[in-house]
Motif scaffolding. Sequence first.
Motif, PDB file in Angstrom:
ATOM      1  N   ASP A 197     -29.335 -42.734  25.735  1.00  0.00           N
ATOM      2  CA  ASP A 197     -30.275 -42.094  26.662  1.00  0.00           C
ATOM      3  C   ASP A 197     -29.991 -40.599  26.781  1.00  0.00           C
ATOM      4  O   ASP A 197     -30.914 -39.780  26.768  1.00  0.00           O
ATOM      5  N   CYS A 198     -28.730 -40.239  26.884  1.00  0.00           N
ATOM      6  CA  CYS A 198     -28.362 -38.822  26.984  1.00  0.00           C
ATOM      7  C   CYS A 198     -28.701 -38.078  25.693  1.00  0.00           C
ATOM      8  O   CYS A 198     -29.177 -36.938  25.731  1.00  0.00           O
ATOM      9  N   ILE A 199     -28.480 -38.732  24.563  1.00  0.00           N
ATOM     10  CA  ILE A 199     -28.814 -38.126  23.271  1.00  0.00           C
ATOM     11  C   ILE A 199     -30.310 -37.834  23.214  1.00  0.00           C
ATOM     12  O   ILE A 199     -30.722 -36.731  22.852  1.00  0.00           O
ATOM     13  N   LYS A 200     -31.126 -38.801  23.600  1.00  0.00           N
ATOM     14  CA  LYS A 200     -32.581 -38.597  23.594  1.00  0.00           C
ATOM     15  C   LYS A 200     -32.972 -37.459  24.526  1.00  0.00           C
ATOM     16  O   LYS A 200     -33.799 -36.609  24.169  1.00  0.00           O
ATOM     17  N   TYR A 201     -32.395 -37.448  25.709  1.00  0.00           N
ATOM     18  CA  TYR A 201     -32.720 -36.399  26.674  1.00  0.00           C
ATOM     19  C   TYR A 201     -32.390 -35.016  26.097  1.00  0.00           C
ATOM     20  O   TYR A 201     -33.224 -34.109  26.119  1.00  0.00           O
ATOM     21  N   HIS A 202     -31.184 -34.864  25.584  1.00  0.00           N
ATOM     22  CA  HIS A 202     -30.768 -33.555  25.063  1.00  0.00           C
ATOM     23  C   HIS A 202     -31.509 -33.191  23.775  1.00  0.00           C
ATOM     24  O   HIS A 202     -31.780 -32.012  23.539  1.00  0.00           O
ATOM     25  N   LEU A 203     -31.862 -34.178  22.967  1.00  0.00           N
ATOM     26  CA  LEU A 203     -32.693 -33.880  21.800  1.00  0.00           C
ATOM     27  C   LEU A 203     -34.047 -33.321  22.238  1.00  0.00           C
ATOM     28  O   LEU A 203     -34.546 -32.362  21.648  1.00  0.00           O
ATOM     29  N   GLY A 204     -34.625 -33.930  23.268  1.00  0.00           N
ATOM     30  CA  GLY A 204     -35.899 -33.427  23.790  1.00  0.00           C
ATOM     31  C   GLY A 204     -35.773 -31.999  24.279  1.00  0.00           C
ATOM     32  O   GLY A 204     -36.634 -31.146  24.010  1.00  0.00           O
ATOM     33  N   LYS A 205     -34.694 -31.712  24.994  1.00  0.00           N
ATOM     34  CA  LYS A 205     -34.465 -30.349  25.494  1.00  0.00           C
ATOM     35  C   LYS A 205     -34.204 -29.381  24.344  1.00  0.00           C
ATOM     36  O   LYS A 205     -34.687 -28.251  24.355  1.00  0.00           O
ATOM     37  N   CYS A 206     -33.423 -29.817  23.354  1.00  0.00           N
ATOM     38  CA  CYS A 206     -33.176 -28.973  22.180  1.00  0.00           C
ATOM     39  C   CYS A 206     -34.484 -28.684  21.451  1.00  0.00           C
ATOM     40  O   CYS A 206     -34.715 -27.561  20.984  1.00  0.00           O
ATOM     41  N   PHE A 207     -35.348 -29.673  21.371  1.00  0.00           N
ATOM     42  CA  PHE A 207     -36.647 -29.506  20.735  1.00  0.00           C
ATOM     43  C   PHE A 207     -37.466 -28.470  21.501  1.00  0.00           C
ATOM     44  O   PHE A 207     -38.068 -27.576  20.903  1.00  0.00           O
ATOM     45  N   GLU A 208     -37.466 -28.577  22.835  1.00  0.00           N
ATOM     46  CA  GLU A 208     -38.179 -27.606  23.680  1.00  0.00           C
ATOM     47  C   GLU A 208     -37.619 -26.195  23.500  1.00  0.00           C
ATOM     48  O   GLU A 208     -38.357 -25.217  23.599  1.00  0.00           O
ATOM     49  N   CYS A 209     -36.317 -26.095  23.257  1.00  0.00           N
ATOM     50  CA  CYS A 209     -35.659 -24.795  23.055  1.00  0.00           C
ATOM     51  C   CYS A 209     -35.923 -24.231  21.659  1.00  0.00           C
ATOM     52  O   CYS A 209     -35.511 -23.111  21.362  1.00  0.00           O
ATOM     53  N   GLY A 210     -36.564 -25.006  20.807  1.00  0.00           N
ATOM     54  CA  GLY A 210     -36.932 -24.516  19.492  1.00  0.00           C
ATOM     55  C   GLY A 210     -35.885 -24.675  18.408  1.00  0.00           C
ATOM     56  O   GLY A 210     -35.916 -23.954  17.404  1.00  0.00           O
ATOM     57  N   LEU A 211     -34.955 -25.623  18.574  1.00  0.00           N
ATOM     58  CA  LEU A 211     -33.961 -25.836  17.523  1.00  0.00           C
ATOM     59  C   LEU A 211     -34.642 -26.202  16.215  1.00  0.00           C
ATOM     60  O   LEU A 211     -35.608 -26.966  16.201  1.00  0.00           O
TER      61      LEU A 211
END
Length: 118
Positions: free
Chosen positions: A62-76
């Motif tokens: 769950d944490c991985i998914k959350y941070h992946l979503g945030k990383c995606f929003e940050c433009g990684l």
Amino acid sequence: MSLVTEFNDYRTRMNEKIMEADNKVIKRFFNLDTNAYAEGALNVKTKEMLGLACSMVLRCDDCIKYHLGKCFECGLSDEEVYEVFAIANLIGGSIVIPHFRRAVEYWEELKTERQTQA
């Protein structure tokens, strides 16, 4: 329903339920978590990459998914996220590999959703 939508809907629904309990300690913990990832001496993108690497080492999907979503929003970029994956696998060892696979699946789903919405 997509993997991303399903995760985000569930997370939102359960967080609302948790907040309805109006527990001061829980509210403060959630607030601390929110503020830890705010812009500061480290930028938000760096903090989210750290959160992703730590979540992978701790093996919290769950944490991985959350941070992946945030990383995606940050433009990684793919290259950046794969470097985070590499570090997490190096630190966490082979036990991280199943979580790495699911992380790649979720990252691909994030990209697919963006293309579908465009």
